[in-house]
Design a protein around this motif. Structure first.
Motif, PDB file in Angstrom:
ATOM      1  N   GLU A   1      51.536  14.462 -29.970  1.00 49.69           N
ATOM      2  CA  GLU A   1      52.689  13.585 -29.653  1.00 49.69           C
ATOM      3  C   GLU A   1      52.412  12.143 -30.070  1.00 49.69           C
ATOM      4  O   GLU A   1      53.170  11.543 -30.846  1.00 49.69           O
ATOM      5  N   LYS A   2      51.333  11.566 -29.612  1.00 54.14           N
ATOM      6  CA  LYS A   2      50.973  10.195 -30.027  1.00 54.14           C
ATOM      7  C   LYS A   2      50.558  10.192 -31.497  1.00 54.14           C
ATOM      8  O   LYS A   2      50.752   9.197 -32.202  1.00 54.14           O
ATOM      9  N   GLY A   3      50.042  11.329 -31.989  1.00 52.85           N
ATOM     10  CA  GLY A   3      49.606  11.441 -33.376  1.00 52.85           C
ATOM     11  C   GLY A   3      50.724  11.195 -34.372  1.00 52.85           C
ATOM     12  O   GLY A   3      50.503  10.624 -35.441  1.00 52.85           O
TER      13      GLY A   3
ATOM     14  N   LEU B   1      37.730   2.607 -33.622  1.00 52.25           N
ATOM     15  CA  LEU B   1      36.738   2.458 -32.564  1.00 52.25           C
ATOM     16  C   LEU B   1      36.919   3.643 -31.625  1.00 52.25           C
ATOM     17  O   LEU B   1      37.953   3.775 -30.972  1.00 52.25           O
ATOM     18  N   GLY B   2      35.897   4.520 -31.602  1.00 53.17           N
ATOM     19  CA  GLY B   2      35.971   5.743 -30.806  1.00 53.17           C
ATOM     20  C   GLY B   2      36.361   6.919 -31.665  1.00 53.17           C
ATOM     21  O   GLY B   2      37.527   7.175 -31.900  1.00 53.17           O
ATOM     22  N   THR B   3      35.367   7.654 -32.155  1.00 56.44           N
ATOM     23  CA  THR B   3      35.585   8.792 -33.058  1.00 56.44           C
ATOM     24  C   THR B   3      35.850  10.081 -32.275  1.00 56.44           C
ATOM     25  O   THR B   3      36.760  10.840 -32.594  1.00 56.44           O
TER      26      THR B   3
ATOM     27  N   LEU C   1      33.485   4.200 -35.485  1.00 57.69           N
ATOM     28  CA  LEU C   1      32.319   3.989 -34.622  1.00 57.69           C
ATOM     29  C   LEU C   1      32.377   4.956 -33.446  1.00 57.69           C
ATOM     30  O   LEU C   1      33.391   5.047 -32.756  1.00 57.69           O
ATOM     31  N   GLU C   2      31.266   5.675 -33.237  1.00 55.16           N
ATOM     32  CA  GLU C   2      31.139   6.586 -32.099  1.00 55.16           C
ATOM     33  C   GLU C   2      29.860   6.246 -31.347  1.00 55.16           C
ATOM     34  O   GLU C   2      28.806   6.094 -31.956  1.00 55.16           O
ATOM     35  N   PHE C   3      29.975   6.154 -30.007  1.00 57.08           N
ATOM     36  CA  PHE C   3      28.820   5.749 -29.198  1.00 57.08           C
ATOM     37  C   PHE C   3      27.889   6.927 -28.919  1.00 57.08           C
ATOM     38  O   PHE C   3      26.676   6.793 -28.895  1.00 57.08           O
TER      39      PHE C   3
ATOM     40  N   GLY D   1      26.945   4.077 -32.650  1.00 53.94           N
ATOM     41  CA  GLY D   1      26.511   2.862 -31.966  1.00 53.94           C
ATOM     42  C   GLY D   1      27.643   2.214 -31.214  1.00 53.94           C
ATOM     43  O   GLY D   1      28.774   2.712 -31.202  1.00 53.94           O
ATOM     44  N   ALA D   2      27.347   1.071 -30.583  1.00 60.69           N
ATOM     45  CA  ALA D   2      28.314   0.367 -29.749  1.00 60.69           C
ATOM     46  C   ALA D   2      29.112  -0.645 -30.562  1.00 60.69           C
ATOM     47  O   ALA D   2      28.543  -1.361 -31.401  1.00 60.69           O
ATOM     48  N   SER D   3      30.408  -0.718 -30.291  1.00 58.00           N
ATOM     49  CA  SER D   3      31.305  -1.619 -31.022  1.00 58.00           C
ATOM     50  C   SER D   3      30.800  -3.061 -30.981  1.00 58.00           C
ATOM     51  O   SER D   3      30.788  -3.742 -32.018  1.00 58.00           O
TER      52      SER D   3
ATOM     53  N   LEU E   1      42.198   1.247 -31.951  1.00 55.28           N
ATOM     54  CA  LEU E   1      41.345   1.105 -30.762  1.00 55.28           C
ATOM     55  C   LEU E   1      41.504   2.342 -29.895  1.00 55.28           C
ATOM     56  O   LEU E   1      42.600   2.627 -29.393  1.00 55.28           O
ATOM     57  N   ASP E   2      40.410   3.101 -29.772  1.00 59.55           N
ATOM     58  CA  ASP E   2      40.451   4.350 -29.015  1.00 59.55           C
ATOM     59  C   ASP E   2      39.096   4.594 -28.348  1.00 59.55           C
ATOM     60  O   ASP E   2      38.677   5.725 -28.155  1.00 59.55           O
ATOM     61  N   HIS E   3      38.405   3.500 -28.002  1.00 60.84           N
ATOM     62  CA  HIS E   3      37.068   3.604 -27.440  1.00 60.84           C
ATOM     63  C   HIS E   3      37.069   3.260 -25.956  1.00 60.84           C
ATOM     64  O   HIS E   3      38.107   3.421 -25.287  1.00 60.84           O
ATOM     65  N   TRP E   4      35.979   2.778 -25.413  1.00 63.34           N
ATOM     66  CA  TRP E   4      35.934   2.464 -23.989  1.00 63.34           C
ATOM     67  C   TRP E   4      37.030   1.458 -23.675  1.00 63.34           C
ATOM     68  O   TRP E   4      37.159   0.444 -24.370  1.00 63.34           O
TER      69      TRP E   4
ATOM     70  N   ALA F   1      46.531   0.523 -30.476  1.00 61.33           N
ATOM     71  CA  ALA F   1      45.663   0.826 -29.331  1.00 61.33           C
ATOM     72  C   ALA F   1      46.158   2.051 -28.574  1.00 61.33           C
ATOM     73  O   ALA F   1      47.314   2.096 -28.130  1.00 61.33           O
ATOM     74  N   ASP F   2      45.278   3.040 -28.416  1.00 64.61           N
ATOM     75  CA  ASP F   2      45.597   4.243 -27.645  1.00 64.61           C
ATOM     76  C   ASP F   2      45.343   3.984 -26.160  1.00 64.61           C
ATOM     77  O   ASP F   2      44.584   3.079 -25.801  1.00 64.61           O
ATOM     78  N   ASN F   3      45.967   4.759 -25.297  1.00 70.32           N
ATOM     79  CA  ASN F   3      45.661   4.792 -23.854  1.00 70.32           C
ATOM     80  C   ASN F   3      45.942   3.505 -23.097  1.00 70.32           C
ATOM     81  O   ASN F   3      45.269   3.211 -22.100  1.00 70.32           O
ATOM     82  N   VAL F   4      46.924   2.748 -23.541  1.00 71.18           N
ATOM     83  CA  VAL F   4      47.162   1.454 -22.887  1.00 71.18           C
ATOM     84  C   VAL F   4      47.772   1.623 -21.491  1.00 71.18           C
ATOM     85  O   VAL F   4      47.772   0.675 -20.695  1.00 71.18           O
TER      86      VAL F   4
ATOM     87  N   HIS G   1      52.972  10.092 -24.056  1.00 72.48           N
ATOM     88  CA  HIS G   1      52.292  10.776 -22.950  1.00 72.48           C
ATOM     89  C   HIS G   1      50.826  10.960 -23.263  1.00 72.48           C
ATOM     90  O   HIS G   1      50.448  11.070 -24.426  1.00 72.48           O
ATOM     91  N   LEU G   2      50.017  11.005 -22.243  1.00 74.05           N
ATOM     92  CA  LEU G   2      48.595  11.326 -22.402  1.00 74.05           C
ATOM     93  C   LEU G   2      48.504  12.666 -23.129  1.00 74.05           C
ATOM     94  O   LEU G   2      49.263  13.597 -22.822  1.00 74.05           O
ATOM     95  N   GLU G   3      47.629  12.748 -24.086  1.00 75.34           N
ATOM     96  CA  GLU G   3      47.489  13.936 -24.935  1.00 75.34           C
ATOM     97  C   GLU G   3      47.496  15.226 -24.102  1.00 75.34           C
ATOM     98  O   GLU G   3      46.835  15.334 -23.080  1.00 75.34           O
TER      99      GLU G   3
HETATM  100  C1  LIG Z   1      31.485   0.798 -26.690  1.00 77.87           C
HETATM  101  C2  LIG Z   1      31.841   1.829 -27.683  1.00 77.87           C
HETATM  102  C3  LIG Z   1      32.457   3.018 -27.305  1.00 77.87           C
HETATM  103  C4  LIG Z   1      32.755   3.948 -28.261  1.00 77.87           C
HETATM  104  C5  LIG Z   1      33.354   5.236 -27.964  1.00 77.87           C
HETATM  105  N1  LIG Z   1      33.022   6.352 -28.604  1.00 77.87           N
HETATM  106  N2  LIG Z   1      33.798   7.320 -28.109  1.00 77.87           N
HETATM  107  C6  LIG Z   1      34.602   6.794 -27.168  1.00 77.87           C
HETATM  108  C7  LIG Z   1      35.645   7.575 -26.423  1.00 77.87           C
HETATM  109  C8  LIG Z   1      36.537   6.703 -25.597  1.00 77.87           C
HETATM  110  N3  LIG Z   1      37.824   7.368 -25.265  1.00 77.87           N
HETATM  111  C9  LIG Z   1      38.117   7.638 -23.983  1.00 77.87           C
HETATM  112  O1  LIG Z   1      37.307   7.396 -23.079  1.00 77.87           O
HETATM  113  C10 LIG Z   1      39.402   8.308 -23.657  1.00 77.87           C
HETATM  114  C11 LIG Z   1      39.575   8.843 -22.371  1.00 77.87           C
HETATM  115  C12 LIG Z   1      40.763   9.507 -22.005  1.00 77.87           C
HETATM  116  C13 LIG Z   1      40.941  10.042 -20.641  1.00 77.87           C
HETATM  117  C14 LIG Z   1      39.840  10.551 -19.929  1.00 77.87           C
HETATM  118  C15 LIG Z   1      40.024  11.059 -18.646  1.00 77.87           C
HETATM  119  C16 LIG Z   1      41.304  11.082 -18.077  1.00 77.87           C
HETATM  120  F1  LIG Z   1      41.476  11.597 -16.853  1.00 77.87           F
HETATM  121  C17 LIG Z   1      42.389  10.589 -18.768  1.00 77.87           C
HETATM  122  C18 LIG Z   1      42.205  10.068 -20.055  1.00 77.87           C
HETATM  123  C19 LIG Z   1      41.791   9.652 -22.950  1.00 77.87           C
HETATM  124  C20 LIG Z   1      41.627   9.116 -24.222  1.00 77.87           C
HETATM  125  O2  LIG Z   1      42.621   9.259 -25.155  1.00 77.87           O
HETATM  126  C21 LIG Z   1      40.456   8.444 -24.580  1.00 77.87           C
HETATM  127  O3  LIG Z   1      40.382   7.906 -25.840  1.00 77.87           O
HETATM  128  N4  LIG Z   1      34.319   5.493 -27.052  1.00 77.87           N
HETATM  129  C22 LIG Z   1      32.451   3.650 -29.582  1.00 77.87           C
HETATM  130  C23 LIG Z   1      31.852   2.445 -29.883  1.00 77.87           C
HETATM  131  N5  LIG Z   1      31.561   1.558 -28.953  1.00 77.87           N
END
Ligand SMILES: Cc1cc(-c2n[nH]c(CCNC(=O)c3cc(-c4ccc(F)cc4)cc(O)c3O)n2)ccn1
Ligand SMILES: [Mg+2]
Length: 221
Positions: free
Chosen positions: A45-47, A65-67, A89-91, A117-119, A140-143, A168-171, A197-199
């Motif tokens: 849906e968001k895709g 950010l967030g793979t 980038l994936e942590f 690594g970390a963003s 933006l889809d990371h922490w 930005a995802d998940n706002v 909606h949340l995926e």
């Molecule tokens: C610091 C840094 C961090 C990263 C990094 N790498 N991978 C990620 C993944 C982060 N994504 C999420 O946490 C996420 C969570 C939910 C969710 C979870 C639980 C629920 F109940 C409801 C919704 C839904 C989503 O759509 C999300 O994207 N961050 C990479 C680099 N540097």
């Protein structure tokens, strides 16, 4: 010791998609996460909203950010112009290993550079180490608590030029209230919200689309 969720997603991709076909990879992940187990992909849906933004913008340089398992990585890279590049980038090293396999299975390894690594550590190094001038699109889809500090870091590092888009995802869920407040009230951005909606659920969520207008309010930044 059992398998991890990312490992199960990779297995579903290898079983239910065609090597070299990004669309079938995306569909296989969506089917698995809709009917077998939820996972934090941006989803179908968001895709569709992400697809529209990419097709309209035709970005040449993309930062994700967030793979996670590379669902959005593959979905976006598949729509990019031939010469375009995507850095993601994936942590988490385990997720990154699975993401790398899925990117290769999709046949998109030439377009995608995956960094583990970390963003906050990597954003200041991107110009130097990857010869990046500026990004046309940042997904933006990371922490969720890193969206705002990393946006300010991208500005500080001169990685955004006027017209660059932050998507930005998940706002809404999990939510990024400080980021939303910043992009919606700063003279540096023209922001709009795409309700969704949340995926794979009925929970409210959405994407924030913010166009960078430049640092004219603080030119020495
Ligand atoms: C610091 C840094 C961090 C990263 C990094 N790498 N991978 C990620 C993944 C982060 N994504 C999420 O946490 C996420 C969570 C939910 C969710 C979870 C639980 C629920 F109940 C409801 C919704 C839904 C989503 O759509 C999300 O994207 N961050 C990479 C680099 N540097
Ligand atoms: Mg997300």
């Amino acid at each position: 010791t059992g398998s991890t969720r990312p490992q199960r997603i990779l297995r579903a991709v290898q079983k239910n998609s065609t090597r070299g076909s990004p669309c079938s990879v995306v569909n296989a992940i969506d089917d698995y996460c809709k009917h077998k187990e939820w996972a934090m992909n941006v989803g179908d849906e968001k895709g569709i909203i992400v697809d529209d933004v990419v097709l309209e913008l035709k970005p040449i340089t993309v930062l994700e950010l967030g793979t996670y398992c590379a669902y959005s990585t593959v979905r976006i890279a598949n729509l990019l112009p031939p010469e375009a590049k995507l850095i993601t980038l994936e942590f988490n090293a385990e997720s990154a290993a699975i993401a790398r396999e899925i990117i290769t299975w999709a046949g998109l390894e030439e377009k995608i550079q995956l960094i583990i690594g970390a963003s906050g550590d990597w954003i200041p190094r991107l110009k130097e180490e990857f010869g990046i001038e500026t990004f046309d699109l940042v997904f933006l889809d990371h922490w969720k608590d890193r969206y705002l500090p990393d946006t300010k870091l991208l500005e500080k590092c001169g990685l955004l030029k006027p017209g660059a888009v932050l998507l930005a995802d998940n706002v809404i869920c999990p939510g990024t209230p400080d980021y939303l407040d910043y992009v919606r009230n700063s003279p540096r951005y023209k922001s709009k919200f795409y309700r969704s909606h949340l995926e794979y659920t009925q929970e409210e969520d959405g994407l924030e689309h913010s166009v960078f207008l430049g640092l004219y309010d603080n030119p020495n930044l």
